[in-house]
Design a protein around this motif. Structure first.
Motif, PDB file in Angstrom:
ATOM      1  N   TYR A   1       0.835  -1.210   0.000  1.00 28.94           N
ATOM      2  CA  TYR A   1       0.000   0.000   0.000  1.00 28.94           C
ATOM      3  C   TYR A   1       0.870   1.260   0.000  1.00 28.94           C
ATOM      4  CZ  TYR A   1      -3.497   3.417   1.482  1.00 28.94           C
ATOM      5  OH  TYR A   1      -4.313   4.519   1.557  1.00 28.94           O
ATOM      6  N   LEU A   2       1.894   1.289   0.866  1.00 26.18           N
ATOM      7  CA  LEU A   2       2.797   2.441   0.900  1.00 26.18           C
ATOM      8  C   LEU A   2       3.528   2.605  -0.432  1.00 26.18           C
ATOM      9  CD1 LEU A   2       4.452   2.340   4.452  1.00 26.18           C
ATOM     10  CD2 LEU A   2       2.663   3.866   3.619  1.00 26.18           C
ATOM     11  N   THR A   3       3.960   1.486  -1.002  1.00 22.44           N
ATOM     12  CA  THR A   3       4.645   1.532  -2.294  1.00 22.44           C
ATOM     13  C   THR A   3       3.722   2.064  -3.384  1.00 22.44           C
ATOM     14  OG1 THR A   3       5.977  -0.389  -1.633  1.00 22.44           O
ATOM     15  CG2 THR A   3       5.970   0.176  -3.967  1.00 22.44           C
ATOM     16  N   THR A   4       2.460   1.652  -3.344  1.00 24.20           N
ATOM     17  CA  THR A   4       1.475   2.137  -4.319  1.00 24.20           C
ATOM     18  C   THR A   4       1.289   3.641  -4.210  1.00 24.20           C
ATOM     19  OG1 THR A   4       0.281   0.032  -4.284  1.00 24.20           O
ATOM     20  CG2 THR A   4      -0.923   1.956  -5.076  1.00 24.20           C
TER      21      THR A   4
ATOM     22  N   VAL B   1       0.162  -4.210 -18.390  1.00 25.29           N
ATOM     23  CA  VAL B   1      -0.880  -3.801 -17.439  1.00 25.29           C
ATOM     24  C   VAL B   1      -2.247  -4.305 -17.882  1.00 25.29           C
ATOM     25  CG1 VAL B   1      -2.102  -1.813 -16.468  1.00 25.29           C
ATOM     26  CG2 VAL B   1       0.385  -1.786 -16.632  1.00 25.29           C
ATOM     27  N   VAL B   2      -2.550  -4.151 -19.168  1.00 20.60           N
ATOM     28  CA  VAL B   2      -3.838  -4.584 -19.701  1.00 20.60           C
ATOM     29  C   VAL B   2      -4.020  -6.089 -19.535  1.00 20.60           C
ATOM     30  CG1 VAL B   2      -5.135  -4.894 -21.855  1.00 20.60           C
ATOM     31  CG2 VAL B   2      -4.148  -2.666 -21.298  1.00 20.60           C
ATOM     32  N   SER B   3      -2.984  -6.862 -19.827  1.00 25.48           N
ATOM     33  CA  SER B   3      -3.076  -8.324 -19.740  1.00 25.48           C
ATOM     34  C   SER B   3      -3.351  -8.790 -18.321  1.00 25.48           C
ATOM     35  CB  SER B   3      -1.780  -8.965 -20.256  1.00 25.48           C
ATOM     36  OG  SER B   3      -1.533  -8.598 -21.594  1.00 25.48           O
ATOM     37  N   ILE B   4      -2.620  -8.234 -17.346  1.00 23.15           N
ATOM     38  CA  ILE B   4      -2.803  -8.628 -15.944  1.00 23.15           C
ATOM     39  C   ILE B   4      -4.193  -8.247 -15.455  1.00 23.15           C
ATOM     40  CG2 ILE B   4      -2.014  -8.240 -13.580  1.00 23.15           C
ATOM     41  CD1 ILE B   4       0.796  -7.762 -14.707  1.00 23.15           C
ATOM     42  N   LEU B   5      -4.589  -7.012 -15.718  1.00 25.24           N
ATOM     43  CA  LEU B   5      -5.851  -6.500 -15.185  1.00 25.24           C
ATOM     44  C   LEU B   5      -7.060  -7.198 -15.787  1.00 25.24           C
ATOM     45  CD1 LEU B   5      -7.247  -4.438 -13.374  1.00 25.24           C
ATOM     46  CD2 LEU B   5      -7.146  -2.810 -15.262  1.00 25.24           C
ATOM     47  N   TYR B   6      -7.112  -7.298 -17.107  1.00 29.07           N
ATOM     48  CA  TYR B   6      -8.281  -7.890 -17.750  1.00 29.07           C
ATOM     49  C   TYR B   6      -8.393  -9.378 -17.452  1.00 29.07           C
ATOM     50  CZ  TYR B   6      -9.750  -3.821 -20.437  1.00 29.07           C
ATOM     51  OH  TYR B   6     -10.240  -2.586 -20.803  1.00 29.07           O
ATOM     52  N   GLY B   7      -7.266 -10.064 -17.353  1.00 30.95           N
ATOM     53  CA  GLY B   7      -7.317 -11.482 -17.034  1.00 30.95           C
ATOM     54  C   GLY B   7      -7.992 -11.739 -15.695  1.00 30.95           C
TER      55      GLY B   7
ATOM     56  N   PRO C   1      -1.992  -2.141  -8.871  1.00 31.68           N
ATOM     57  CA  PRO C   1      -1.730  -0.715  -8.627  1.00 31.68           C
ATOM     58  C   PRO C   1      -0.312  -0.435  -8.151  1.00 31.68           C
ATOM     59  CG  PRO C   1      -3.863  -1.327  -7.729  1.00 31.68           C
ATOM     60  CD  PRO C   1      -3.181  -2.603  -8.125  1.00 31.68           C
ATOM     61  N   MET C   2       0.285  -1.396  -7.421  1.00 36.73           N
ATOM     62  CA  MET C   2       1.658  -1.195  -6.956  1.00 36.73           C
ATOM     63  C   MET C   2       2.651  -1.319  -8.101  1.00 36.73           C
ATOM     64  SD  MET C   2       3.913  -3.438  -4.243  1.00 36.73           S
ATOM     65  CE  MET C   2       4.197  -4.714  -5.485  1.00 36.73           C
ATOM     66  N   LEU C   3       2.387  -2.254  -9.028  1.00 34.62           N
ATOM     67  CA  LEU C   3       3.336  -2.501 -10.124  1.00 34.62           C
ATOM     68  C   LEU C   3       3.259  -1.453 -11.221  1.00 34.62           C
ATOM     69  CD1 LEU C   3       3.039  -6.382 -10.556  1.00 34.62           C
ATOM     70  CD2 LEU C   3       4.851  -5.097  -9.408  1.00 34.62           C
ATOM     71  N   ASN C   4       2.090  -0.826 -11.386  1.00 36.61           N
ATOM     72  CA  ASN C   4       1.905   0.120 -12.485  1.00 36.61           C
ATOM     73  C   ASN C   4       2.988   1.196 -12.579  1.00 36.61           C
ATOM     74  OD1 ASN C   4      -0.295  -1.210 -13.453  1.00 36.61           O
ATOM     75  ND2 ASN C   4      -1.808   0.299 -12.824  1.00 36.61           N
ATOM     76  N   PRO C   5       3.338   1.885 -11.473  1.00 31.89           N
ATOM     77  CA  PRO C   5       4.393   2.918 -11.586  1.00 31.89           C
ATOM     78  C   PRO C   5       5.717   2.355 -12.076  1.00 31.89           C
ATOM     79  CG  PRO C   5       3.213   3.134  -9.515  1.00 31.89           C
ATOM     80  CD  PRO C   5       2.771   1.837 -10.119  1.00 31.89           C
ATOM     81  N   PHE C   6       6.076   1.138 -11.634  1.00 28.17           N
ATOM     82  CA  PHE C   6       7.337   0.531 -12.062  1.00 28.17           C
ATOM     83  C   PHE C   6       7.263   0.115 -13.534  1.00 28.17           C
ATOM     84  CE2 PHE C   6       6.954  -0.232  -7.496  1.00 28.17           C
ATOM     85  CZ  PHE C   6       8.146   0.307  -7.044  1.00 28.17           C
TER      86      PHE C   6
END
Length: 315
Positions: free
Chosen positions: A35-38, A247-253, A283-288
């Motif tokens: 959460y903090l990382t996000t 991002v699209v692949s992870i989220l939609y799956g 949400p945490m991985l998106n910025p990276f």
């Protein structure tokens, strides 16, 4: 026949992840770190885009919208989830639960609309580079950004009103770590088929239709990239799309497995694992994903550090 002694539910009890109860302390530490990382990662995107003029382009305006949304999205769910991991009995008031459901799904829908807008932006930038500055002006970009927020919050509003009117007079135990639609409908003391059908329809419209539009954009993008004669040019074009595709692949799956199904009542272990993936990990991985290999962001950070160092030397 008159019914008596009916108790209206005023609060719900969240069970958390009971089948992994022994690991709750570990999950709390990991979840708090995520959460903090996000917050910090997405906050970094908001700050760097706001203060660096070279990043104030349509692509990064959409990315800023996505970063702000991820902060709101995780804040709507994760703090309560962390509470379920450290308390033996976590309660949430009726209207708090309803608000959590609405913001969870409204922000989730908005995220899909933003990702679709980002794919359209990449389509114009790669497939129609000469017309891109004329079509995707800053004014159009702002209008599209606002439309994604309006769409996400409006399309689920009437379904939320129906949910708000449902009577809850039996069990108040939600077998989940947040107020999800499926476990909540299983507690209603009324027929929920209408809401389930509306939920399935909304899921199809929001998830499947945005996925079709995104996939269509990338079919055109990939076909255009493959026609680029230069290997360096192809690599550069692909690099601008790879992060978005991940991002699209992870989220939609995860979303298709969780919500595009007729039976919304079930709350299996798999769906809860996917819920963690959807609400915490992505949400945490998106910025990276969007910034680590992004040369424009790297140059903007380097320029900012140099400016700061110059100012410090001046003092």
């Amino acid at each position: 026949m008159k019914v008596t002694n009916i108790t209206t539910v005023t609060e719900f009890i969240l069970l958390g992840i009971p089948f992994l109860h022994d690991l709750h302390n570990v999950f709390f530490v990991v979840g708090f770190f995520m959460y903090l990382t996000t917050i910090m990662g997405n906050g970094f995107i908001l700050v760097i885009v706001a203060i660096e003029p070279r990043l104030q382009t349509p692509m990064y305006i959409f990315l800023s919208n996505l970063a702000f949304l991820e902060i709101c999205y995780t804040t709507a769910v994760i703090p309560k989830m962390l509470q379920t991991l450290v308390e033996t009995r976590t309660t949430i008031c009726f209207y708090c639960c309803m608000a959590q459901i609405y913001f969870h799904f409204a922000l989730g829908g908005t995220e899909l609309f933003i990702l679709t807008a980002m794919s359209f932006d990449r389509y114009l930038a790669i497939c129609k580079p000469l017309q891109y500055p004329l079509i995707m002006t800053k004014h159009v970009c702002v209008q599209m950004s606002l439309a994604t927020w309006y769409g996400g919050f409006f399309i689920l509003f009437f379904q939320f009103l129906l949910l708000l009117k449902l009577p809850f007079c039996g069990s108040n135990i939600i077998d989940h770590f947040y107020c999800d639609i499926g476990p909540l409908l299983s507690l209603a003391c009324a027929d929920t088929h209408t809401i389930e059908l509306l939920g399935l329809f909304s899921s199809f419209v929001i998830i499947i239709m945005t996925l079709i539009l995104t996939v269509a954009s990338y079919i055109f993008i990939i076909s255009t990239i493959l026609r680029i004669p230069s290997a360096v040019g192809r690599k550069k074009a692909f690099s601008t799309c790879t992060s978005h595709l991940i991002v699209v692949s992870i989220l939609y799956g995860a979303l298709i497995v969780m919500y595009v199904r007729p039976n919304m009542h079930s709350s299996s272990r798999v769906s809860r694992v996917l819920a963690v993936l959807n609400t915490a990990l992505t949400p945490m991985l998106n910025p990276f994903i969007y910034t680590i290999r992004n040369k424009e962001v790297q140059e903007a950070v380097r320029s900012l550090i140099q400016k700061k160092g110059f100012l410090n030397e001046g003092f």
